[in-house]
Scaffold this motif. Structure first.
Motif, PDB file in Angstrom:
ATOM      1  N   LEU A  96       0.843  -1.203   0.000  1.00 42.36           N
ATOM      2  CA  LEU A  96       0.000   0.000   0.000  1.00 42.36           C
ATOM      3  C   LEU A  96       0.875   1.249   0.000  1.00 42.36           C
ATOM      4  N   ALA A  97       1.900   1.273   0.840  1.00 42.54           N
ATOM      5  CA  ALA A  97       2.798   2.439   0.887  1.00 42.54           C
ATOM      6  C   ALA A  97       3.469   2.651  -0.471  1.00 42.54           C
ATOM      7  N   ASN A  98       3.903   1.553  -1.078  1.00 42.72           N
ATOM      8  CA  ASN A  98       4.542   1.638  -2.394  1.00 42.72           C
ATOM      9  C   ASN A  98       3.545   2.122  -3.452  1.00 42.72           C
ATOM     10  N   THR A  99       2.307   1.609  -3.386  1.00 42.89           N
ATOM     11  CA  THR A  99       1.289   2.017  -4.358  1.00 42.89           C
ATOM     12  C   THR A  99       0.947   3.497  -4.190  1.00 42.89           C
ATOM     13  N   LYS A 100       0.874   3.977  -2.942  1.00 43.51           N
ATOM     14  CA  LYS A 100       0.591   5.405  -2.703  1.00 43.51           C
ATOM     15  C   LYS A 100       1.696   6.279  -3.289  1.00 43.51           C
ATOM     16  N   MET A 101       2.954   5.857  -3.112  1.00 42.87           N
ATOM     17  CA  MET A 101       4.074   6.609  -3.656  1.00 42.87           C
ATOM     18  C   MET A 101       4.000   6.617  -5.194  1.00 42.87           C
ATOM     19  N   MET A 102       3.676   5.471  -5.783  1.00 38.63           N
ATOM     20  CA  MET A 102       3.556   5.373  -7.243  1.00 38.63           C
ATOM     21  C   MET A 102       2.369   6.218  -7.734  1.00 38.63           C
ATOM     22  N   PHE A 103       1.299   6.315  -6.909  1.00 39.47           N
ATOM     23  CA  PHE A 103       0.141   7.124  -7.291  1.00 39.47           C
ATOM     24  C   PHE A 103       0.517   8.603  -7.334  1.00 39.47           C
ATOM     25  N   GLY A 106       2.112   9.346 -10.349  1.00 39.30           N
ATOM     26  CA  GLY A 106       1.283   9.177 -11.524  1.00 39.30           C
ATOM     27  C   GLY A 106       1.436   7.859 -12.250  1.00 39.30           C
ATOM     28  N   TYR A 107       2.049   6.875 -11.623  1.00 38.18           N
ATOM     29  CA  TYR A 107       2.255   5.591 -12.285  1.00 38.18           C
ATOM     30  C   TYR A 107       1.105   4.607 -12.094  1.00 38.18           C
ATOM     31  N   VAL A 108       0.294   4.798 -11.057  1.00 35.47           N
ATOM     32  CA  VAL A 108      -0.841   3.890 -10.811  1.00 35.47           C
ATOM     33  C   VAL A 108      -2.095   4.708 -10.613  1.00 35.47           C
ATOM     34  N   THR A 109      -3.234   4.028 -10.731  1.00 34.81           N
ATOM     35  CA  THR A 109      -4.526   4.716 -10.592  1.00 34.81           C
ATOM     36  C   THR A 109      -4.987   4.692  -9.140  1.00 34.81           C
ATOM     37  N   ASP A 110      -5.993   5.505  -8.881  1.00 38.57           N
ATOM     38  CA  ASP A 110      -6.636   5.559  -7.565  1.00 38.57           C
ATOM     39  C   ASP A 110      -7.247   4.200  -7.221  1.00 38.57           C
ATOM     40  N   LEU A 111      -7.736   3.508  -8.211  1.00 40.02           N
ATOM     41  CA  LEU A 111      -8.347   2.192  -8.006  1.00 40.02           C
ATOM     42  C   LEU A 111      -7.328   1.178  -7.462  1.00 40.02           C
ATOM     43  N   GLU A 112      -6.106   1.238  -7.939  1.00 32.52           N
ATOM     44  CA  GLU A 112      -5.066   0.332  -7.443  1.00 32.52           C
ATOM     45  C   GLU A 112      -4.731   0.632  -5.980  1.00 32.52           C
ATOM     46  N   VAL A 113      -4.739   1.921  -5.620  1.00 36.16           N
ATOM     47  CA  VAL A 113      -4.491   2.306  -4.225  1.00 36.16           C
ATOM     48  C   VAL A 113      -5.609   1.756  -3.344  1.00 36.16           C
ATOM     49  N   GLU A 114      -6.860   1.913  -3.801  1.00 34.06           N
ATOM     50  CA  GLU A 114      -8.009   1.406  -3.034  1.00 34.06           C
ATOM     51  C   GLU A 114      -7.944  -0.116  -2.894  1.00 34.06           C
TER      52      GLU A 114
END
Length: 191
Positions: A96-103, A106-114
Motif C-alpha cells: 500500500l505504501a509503495n502504491t501510494k508513492m507510485m500514485f 502518476g504511475y498507478v490509478t486511484d483504483l489500485e491504491v483502493e
C-alpha cells in the motif's frame, strides 16, 4: 443354619463314630442355588470393578494427553497462523505504501491504491480473527476442557470406590454362602 433345612442323611443309631465322621447331611439345593447366583454376582462385580479401574486410568491419562497433545497442537497451529497473518499484513502495508508513492508520481490509478488498502484491511481482519481464536482457546476452551477432564476423573474415582465396596460386599456374601454349605454336614467332634 438360617431358616430350616431338610435332613437328607443321618448316621444309623448305635453306630460307633470317630472324630470327623459325618453324622448328618442336610439338603443343600437352596444353598447351592444361592452360591451359584452369588458367584455370578461376584464375577459381574469383579468385571465392573475392572472397568472402573480402567476408566480411572483413562481419565488420569486424558489430562496430560489434552494439555501436551491436542491443546499444544491447536495452540501451535494458531500461532503459526498468527505469524502468517502478521507477515501478510506487513506485506500488504508495504504494498500500500509503495502504491501510494507510485500514485503520487502518476504511475498507478486511484483504483489500485483502493485495492491495496482493501488488502491491508482484510489482512488486519484475518490477524484479529487468529488472535481471537488464540484468546478463546487459552481463556475459555482450555478451562472448559480441563473442568470436563477433572470432573470425569473425579466421577471415575467415585465410581471406583463404589465398585470396590460393592465387590467386597459380593465377595463376603459368596464366602458366607460357601461357609453355609460347609455347615450342612455335621461331623462328630469327639469319639
Amino acid at each position: 443354619l438360617r431358616g430350616w433345612s431338610l435332613v437328607t442323611w443321618v448316621v444309623e443309631g448305635g453306630t460307633v463314630v470317630q472324630a470327623g465322621d459325618v453324622l448328618v447331611r442336610l439338603d443343600t439345593k437352596r444353598i447351592e442355588d444361592a452360591i451359584s447366583q452369588q458367584t455370578t454376582t461376584y464375577h459381574t462385580s469383579a468385571a465392573t470393578l475392572a472397568q472402573s479401574k480402567a476408566a480411572v486410568a483413562n481419565a488420569e491419562i486424558a489430562i496430560p494427553a489434552y494439555l501436551q497433545g491436542s491443546y499444544e497442537t491447536q495452540l501451535k497451529s494458531l500461532e503459526r497462523s498468527k505469524t502468517i497473518a502478521e507477515t501478510n499484513l506487513e506485506t500488504a502495508e508495504k504494498m500500500l505504501a509503495n502504491t501510494k508513492m507510485m500514485f503520487r508520481r502518476g504511475y498507478v490509478t486511484d483504483l489500485e491504491v483502493e485495492g491495496n488498502a482493501f488488502t491491508v484491511t482484510q489482512a488486519k481482519l484475518e490477524l484479529e480473527v487468529v488472535k481471537t481464536e488464540i484468546d478463546v482457546l487459552e481463556k475459555y476452551t482450555k478451562k472448559m476442557q480441563m473442568e470436563t477432564l477433572n470432573g470425569n476423573l473425579k466421577a471415575a474415582k467415585s465410581k471406583l470406590q463404589a465398585d470396590e465396596a460393592g465387590f467386597a460386599m459380593d465377595k463376603a456374601r459368596l464366602e458366607r454362602a460357601e461357609k453355609e454349605l460347609e455347615d450342612c454336614v455335621i461331623k462328630a467332634v469327639r469319639s
